[in-house]
Design an enzyme around this catalytic site. Structure first.
Site, mmCIF file in Angstrom:
data_model
loop_
_atom_site.group_PDB
_atom_site.id
_atom_site.type_symbol
_atom_site.label_atom_id
_atom_site.label_comp_id
_atom_site.label_asym_id
_atom_site.label_seq_id
_atom_site.Cartn_x
_atom_site.Cartn_y
_atom_site.Cartn_z
ATOM 1 N N GLU A 49 0.876 -1.169 0.000
ATOM 2 C CA GLU A 49 0.000 0.000 0.000
ATOM 3 C C GLU A 49 0.916 1.221 0.000
ATOM 4 O OE1 GLU A 49 -3.041 1.489 3.204
ATOM 5 O OE2 GLU A 49 -3.555 -0.549 2.595
ATOM 6 N N ASP A 60 -5.181 10.825 8.463
ATOM 7 C CA ASP A 60 -3.926 10.313 8.991
ATOM 8 C C ASP A 60 -3.502 11.005 10.276
ATOM 9 O OD1 ASP A 60 -3.345 8.402 6.933
ATOM 10 O OD2 ASP A 60 -3.025 10.104 5.598
ATOM 11 N N TYR A 175 -11.443 -2.707 2.947
ATOM 12 C CA TYR A 175 -10.519 -2.292 4.012
ATOM 13 C C TYR A 175 -11.367 -1.871 5.199
ATOM 14 C CZ TYR A 175 -6.421 0.243 5.980
ATOM 15 O OH TYR A 175 -5.399 0.688 6.777
#
Length: 263
Positions: A49, A60, A175
């Site tokens: 990834e 993030d 995911y």
């Protein structure tokens, strides 16, 4: 069959779970990043990834934000990220590569141009965290038509009403984000993750990979044990940020991969 589909088929035949490693392209610099990325398959990584550096990475935490800043400060661009994939493909034609990031750099390049270039470089899939299913015409559907998997995130707040929209145009794998919040914020707990994975599996045949909050070999093993595999990002990126050599980073990655593969 895409490289991602082929990888999961091979793992299933071996009764193994997938280990996915996230690194930021160009962190801390192009050459070091390329050396680490080329070494990931040998360290046991099943799917790479590759983060696209961006100035406003809202999903993030500080570790990956700083990685993006280091990469951008060294001059990393979307084109250089595609070049990393091209370099990897000179020696490795089987390990799937998924680009993970935000829509802005892709939009700026132009969707059609980006998809042609990404496919040519050897990219297999995309995770674009700020494009919801309502925007599938923007990138998701064109990407699928171009032969790239478009991988969607499901989260603890994705309820049964929302889940069908999330899964509708997803391919490759799903995911599952194990925690509510940003990357690196908390530790994933397998007992909390297991029922969520089961719920998603009841609605799709796609593999479910769990990420966010996986930092140790034991956690990688526990999480992979209740899913089809696991992702580690922040813990690896932290090693790179601390100045560990590529050899040290890859040795750490191998311990995580071994943990996931024990599941």
């Amino acid at each position: 069959m895409s490289r991602i589909d082929a990888k999961f088929a091979a793992l299933q035949a071996q009764r193994k779970k997938a280990f996915v490693a996230y690194v930021m392209a160009g962190d801390p610099d192009y050459d070091t990043s390329l050396e680490i990325i080329k070494g990931l398959p040998g360290a046991g990584v099943d799917i790479i990834e590759l983060g696209l550096p961006f100035t406003d990475p809202m999903a993030d935490g500080p570790t990956i934000q700083l990685a993006g800043q280091r990469a951008l400060a060294d001059g990393q661009t979307l084109e250089k990220t595609l070049q990393i994939v091209r370099e990897l493909r000179k020696d490795d034609t089987t390990t799937p590569v998924v680009l993970m990031g935000y829509y802005n750099p892709i939009y700026n390049r132009g969707v059609d141009t980006f998809l042609v270039d990404a496919k040519e470089a050897g990219v297999d899939g995309l995770i674009v965290v700020d494009l919801p299913p309502e925007e599938d015409d923007e990138l998701c559907i064109p990407a699928q038509k171009a032969g790239l998997n478009f991988i969607r995130l499901a989260t603890p707040t994705t309820d049964d009403q929302r889940l069908p929209a999330v899964l509708q145009n997803t391919s490759g794998f799903v995911y599952y984000v194990s925690i509510t919040g940003i990357t690196g914020a908390a530790e994933a707990q397998s007992d909390a993750v297991a029922p969520e994975v089961a719920r998603i599996k009841s609605a799709t045949d796609l593999p479910i990979i769990v990420g966010f909050g996986v930092r140790t070999p034991d956690t990688a093993q526990a999480i992979a044990g209740v899913a089809d595999g696991t992702v580690v990002g922040s813990a690896i990126v932290e090693k790179i940020g601390n100045g560990d050599s590529p050899e040290q980073v890859l040795a750490f990655v191998k311990t995580l991969a071994d943990g996931a593969h024990r599941a």
